[in-house]
Design a protein around this motif. Sequence first.
Motif, PDB file in Angstrom:
ATOM      1  N   GLU A 119      -0.235  11.845  -9.877  1.00 27.53           N
ATOM      2  CA  GLU A 119      -1.659  11.523  -9.802  1.00 27.53           C
ATOM      3  C   GLU A 119      -2.259  12.129  -8.537  1.00 27.53           C
ATOM      4  N   SER A 120      -3.530  12.432  -8.593  1.00 29.62           N
ATOM      5  CA  SER A 120      -4.216  12.988  -7.431  1.00 29.62           C
ATOM      6  C   SER A 120      -4.304  11.954  -6.323  1.00 29.62           C
ATOM      7  N   SER A 152      -6.390  12.296  -3.855  1.00 31.95           N
ATOM      8  CA  SER A 152      -7.702  12.454  -3.217  1.00 31.95           C
ATOM      9  C   SER A 152      -8.410  11.117  -3.038  1.00 31.95           C
ATOM     10  N   GLY A 153      -8.137  10.183  -3.951  1.00 31.01           N
ATOM     11  CA  GLY A 153      -8.760   8.866  -3.828  1.00 31.01           C
ATOM     12  C   GLY A 153      -7.933   7.891  -3.031  1.00 31.01           C
ATOM     13  N   ALA A 154      -6.792   8.352  -2.491  1.00 32.41           N
ATOM     14  CA  ALA A 154      -5.909   7.470  -1.729  1.00 32.41           C
ATOM     15  C   ALA A 154      -6.061   7.670  -0.227  1.00 32.41           C
ATOM     16  N   GLY A 155      -7.169   8.279   0.176  1.00 24.39           N
ATOM     17  CA  GLY A 155      -7.392   8.534   1.600  1.00 24.39           C
ATOM     18  C   GLY A 155      -7.411   7.274   2.427  1.00 24.39           C
ATOM     19  N   SER A 156      -7.957   6.196   1.855  1.00 26.67           N
ATOM     20  CA  SER A 156      -8.032   4.934   2.598  1.00 26.67           C
ATOM     21  C   SER A 156      -6.641   4.359   2.860  1.00 26.67           C
ATOM     22  N   GLN A 203       0.826  -1.205   0.000  1.00 26.22           N
ATOM     23  CA  GLN A 203       0.000   0.000   0.000  1.00 26.22           C
ATOM     24  C   GLN A 203       0.860   1.256   0.000  1.00 26.22           C
TER      25      GLN A 203
END
Length: 246
Positions: A216-217, A219-223, A204
């Motif tokens: 890459e953003s 924002s979608g990697a918060g998890s 991860q």
Amino acid sequence: MKRFLKVYRVEQKLFLRSPDILIFGICMPLVVLALIAMIGGGKTAGESNMTFLQSSFASLTTVGICCCALMSIPIVVVDYRDKKILKHLYCSPCSPAWMLGAVTICSGVMATVSAVLVALAAVLFLGYRMPGNPVVFLLTWLLTLLSMFSIGLMIASLCRTVKSLNVVTSLVYFPMLLLSGAMIPYEIFPRGLQKAAQIMPLTQGIKLMKAASMGESLSGAGSIIALLAVITVVCTTIAVKTFRWE
């Protein structure tokens, strides 16, 4: 502060004399980087939008982290405990906490040296240029380091003897090193192996670092960020609660 610096200097000298750190943490990622660049550095890695060089750069900067977190820290701490060194330090003016702090800092220094050498080799000799923001990449690297070091400290606290430690580190270190994508690009793994590797924290962390290196953003990697943060807190807490001086 002077006493701590003396302890740190001694531990740093011992680290520099350790062949395991120099071979697995420093030399090995550089050799692998050179081999990957020669074999297929400009080719696309699997079905990703990255070349082998771009994929390997991000992942190989974690080899030093993996080596220091899962080998250096646990081995030094458990060996000192097994030889009663921690017990003697506990009653001396030299606090064992200083020694543990020095060992952790030395590991961090060696992991940083490994990453810097990989970066220099990639930029100066292989023409690598990071599409993403270097500061964001550095932050993701630090988060990965903290999470892996917390796991190493937890192992050092839970393993009471060198014999038990050797078993645990073998079961954790080598699968983490070989299957997380640190040494071999994750993108070329079969689908089944990729799914299995998802359970590894280092996998991860590397995914997060690759996204940052490619611009890459996140924002979608918060998890992923939350997972690594939770691992850091939980493992550090377990390490503190279960630590024994002897």
